[in-house]
Design an enzyme around this catalytic site. Structure first.
Site, short mmCIF file in Angstrom:
data_model
loop_
_atom_site.label_atom_id
_atom_site.label_comp_id
_atom_site.label_asym_id
_atom_site.label_seq_id
_atom_site.Cartn_x
_atom_site.Cartn_y
_atom_site.Cartn_z
N ILE A 15 0.86 -1.21 0.00
CA ILE A 15 0.00 0.00 0.00
C ILE A 15 0.88 1.25 0.00
O ILE A 15 0.62 2.22 -0.71
CB ILE A 15 -0.94 0.01 1.22
N LYS A 216 -17.12 3.25 2.92
CA LYS A 216 -16.05 2.41 2.40
C LYS A 216 -15.87 1.16 3.26
O LYS A 216 -15.87 0.03 2.77
CB LYS A 216 -14.76 3.23 2.34
#
Length: 389
Positions: A15, A216
């Protein structure tokens, strides 16, 4: 080339390299990676570039990331502090449980900061208000004087990040394969009155982050993890294969139908908008190009079963509102069955907890739900069922 802007990023993982650093690099920041893993830092120090490949239904796009540096915080802490003290932005993607370990260098850098504008502090974690959590750890290490004048030294902004990083091909090295879709929302209020808002292409600045974070977490992460835990129980290897099974596909949809009900009623999002969002997410996680491994998505079940996370977070709120959460409970059961999975310490710890504690103790310890809450008894029943099988 000399860079006018500098960002320090904690976490040299996928990430960090493939999402956060890509955005910062493409916006003209020099990126300084900080990590404690010797292998990652040594690779970054020895290699002047790496590639990020974005994959989607319409093919691939490749970016080269360069002009970065890397520091091992295990043995070069002074250097890390110096870099943060002179940076514009400090970010992290280390996992919510590690935030406390990356607080001290930031605190020391804030104390030492001489620049006439505050540093932007943004945690990029799969957790609600992770920057606020990080801030708590940082402020606990600051002098009273600095705490009083913190706004002149640092601005803390929560963020919501959304991008799937599938299991990487073997021997990928530093290169990262990542999905094309991305969303990075950051609160803008902390940068008002003298703050310096990071000028990062792709960041969407918002006034109220909570709807974005919950939308989300309770859609992407809930659907993804539901597919993973049911897939694991059904001995299916990849997420897209789980969603090709009609019965399991319907279960995943029903779980996010329950969370959609919460998002619409709590945040005033229109039913149509949330429905479109759900469709987009189901399409994303069904994408066979991602080859997303079920065990990768399911790992760290203790965190994923915790109070503010993707199952208990929405289920608790739905229970408090007297709304349905039955499919989420089913997903919780499957998550509790994710035990002793090779390479995942939390799944081993979960098995141990289930063996050594009563159902009531497990619910309080793992789910953070106390006796008397509407969700307590249904969760106790689930744990009893798992312990008995």
């Amino acid at each position: 080339m000399p860079y006018e802007k500098k960002a320090v990023h904690f976490g040299g993982g996928n990430i960090g390299r493939g999402f956060v650093a890509e955005f910062l690099h493409n916006s003209g920041y020099e990126v300084v990676f900080v990590d404690v893993m010797d292998s990652i830092i040594e690779s970054l120090q020895k290699t002047s570039t790496y590639k990020v490949t974005e994959i989607g239904d319409d093919g691939e796009r490749e970016f080269t990331i360069d002009h970065y540096r890397a520091i091992n915080s295990k043995n070069e802490m002074d250097k890390v502090i110096e870099e943060i003290a002179t940076a514009d932005v400090v970010t992290c993607a280390v996992g919510p449980n590690i935030l406390k370990f990356v607080a001290e260098p930031v605190a020391k850098a804030i104390e030492a900061r001489k620049l006439d504008y505050p540093i932007a502090v943004i945690a990029c974690e799969n957790a609600i208000n992770a920057t606020t959590t990080w801030r708590g750890f940082i402020e606990s290490k600051l002098s009273e004087e600095t705490k009083k004048n913190i706004d002149s030294k640092a601005r803390f902004a929560n963020s919501a990040i959304d991008r799937i990083v599938p299991q990487q091909p073997p021997n990928a090295g530093l290169n990262v394969v990542i999905e094309k879709f991305h969303e990075w929302c950051v609160e803008q209020k902390p940068f008002e009155n003298g703050g310096k808002k990071p000028d990062v292409k792709g960041i969407h600045y918002v006034d109220d982050l909570e709807p974005y974070i919950e939308r989300k977490l309770f859609t992407v992460n809930t659907s993804h993890a539901t597919a993973a835990y049911y897939g694991h129980q059904n001995k299916i290897a990849y997420i897209h294969e789980v969603l090709q099974d009609k019965k399991l596909h319907d279960i995943v949809r029903d779980a996010v139908k329950e969370t959609a009900n919460l998002i619409v009623k709590k945040h005033g999002v229109s039913t149509q908008e949330q429905s479109d969002y759900v469709e987009q997410i189901i399409k994303r996680i069904s994408n066979p190009v991602l080859k997303d491994n079920v065990e990768r998505v399911g790992r760290a079940p203790l965190r994923k079963l915790s109070r503010k996370e993707r199952f208990i977070g929405p289920a608790a709120q739905l229970a408090e509102r007297g709304e349905s959460y039955q499919t989420l409970l089913g997903a919780v059961e499957q998550a509790y069955r994710f035990q002793n999975v090779e390479g995942d310490e939390e799944s081993v710890e979960l098995a141990k907890i289930l063996k050594e504690h009563s159902p009531e103790e497990v619910v309080t310890k793992v789910n953070g739900i106390e006796k008397g809450h509407a969700l307590f008894d249904p969760l106790v029943a689930i744990v009893k069922k798992v312990q008995g099988s």
